[in-house]
Every structure is written in structure tokens, then in C-alpha cells.
Design a protein around this motif. Structure first.
Motif, PDB file in Angstrom:
ATOM      1  N   ARG A  41      -7.507  10.017 -30.471  1.00  8.65           N
ATOM      2  CA  ARG A  41      -8.882  10.519 -30.444  1.00  8.65           C
ATOM      3  C   ARG A  41      -9.692  10.073 -31.654  1.00  8.65           C
ATOM      4  N   PHE A  42      -9.050  10.030 -32.823  1.00  8.68           N
ATOM      5  CA  PHE A  42      -9.702   9.656 -34.070  1.00  8.68           C
ATOM      6  C   PHE A  42      -8.923   8.501 -34.700  1.00  8.68           C
ATOM      7  N   PRO A  43      -9.285   7.263 -34.391  1.00  8.42           N
ATOM      8  CA  PRO A  43      -8.524   6.113 -34.913  1.00  8.42           C
ATOM      9  C   PRO A  43      -8.523   5.998 -36.439  1.00  8.42           C
ATOM     10  N   GLY A  44      -9.522   6.561 -37.088  1.00  7.32           N
ATOM     11  CA  GLY A  44      -9.606   6.473 -38.542  1.00  7.32           C
ATOM     12  C   GLY A  44      -8.981   7.646 -39.285  1.00  7.32           C
ATOM     13  N   ALA A  45      -8.165   8.443 -38.600  1.00  7.78           N
ATOM     14  CA  ALA A  45      -7.536   9.616 -39.209  1.00  7.78           C
ATOM     15  C   ALA A  45      -6.524   9.199 -40.272  1.00  7.78           C
ATOM     16  N   LYS A  46      -6.426  10.022 -41.329  1.00  4.31           N
ATOM     17  CA  LYS A  46      -5.513   9.736 -42.430  1.00  4.31           C
ATOM     18  C   LYS A  46      -4.594  10.933 -42.649  1.00  4.31           C
ATOM     19  N   VAL A  47      -3.320  10.672 -42.911  1.00  4.37           N
ATOM     20  CA  VAL A  47      -2.364  11.725 -43.250  1.00  4.37           C
ATOM     21  C   VAL A  47      -2.514  12.021 -44.736  1.00  4.37           C
ATOM     22  N   ILE A  48      -2.794  13.283 -45.060  1.00  3.69           N
ATOM     23  CA  ILE A  48      -2.977  13.689 -46.456  1.00  3.69           C
ATOM     24  C   ILE A  48      -1.628  14.079 -47.063  1.00  3.69           C
ATOM     25  N   THR A  49      -0.917  15.011 -46.406  1.00  4.71           N
ATOM     26  CA  THR A  49       0.410  15.415 -46.863  1.00  4.71           C
ATOM     27  C   THR A  49       1.368  15.400 -45.690  1.00  4.71           C
TER      28      THR A  49
END
Length: 50
Positions: A41-49
């Protein structure tokens, strides 16, 4: 008075994953399978932790 049954609360600590979907939206998910759905859904998502 009746005796009350006391059920101990199990404190399970799950490994939660924080994901930043866009510049202001941060969610917490519990499994990698859910991460795959959000990445679709969100290709630019980033894993923070992890």
C-alpha cells in the motif's frame, strides 16, 4: 462470601515492529506478513525499529 478465582495476567512481550508509512504516520505491527501488506500500500514505507 465466595472465593474469587484469581487468574494471573500473562505479560507476554512480543517483538513489535515500528513502521513509518509517510512523513507523519507511524504504525506498530506484530509480524512480517503484515509488513508486506503495508509495503504494498505504501511503497515508500520505512522500518524504524525491529
Amino acid at each position: 462470601m465466595k472465593n474469587k478465582v484469581v487468574v494471573p495476567i500473562m505479560n507476554k512481550t512480543k517483538k513489535l515492529i515500528k513502521v513509518q508509512l509517510d512523513y507523519k504516520t507511524v504504525i506498530t505491527i506484530s509480524s512480517i506478513e503484515k509488513l508486506k501488506t503495508w509495503m504494498y500500500r505504501f511503497p515508500g514505507a520505512k522500518v524504524i525499529t525491529a
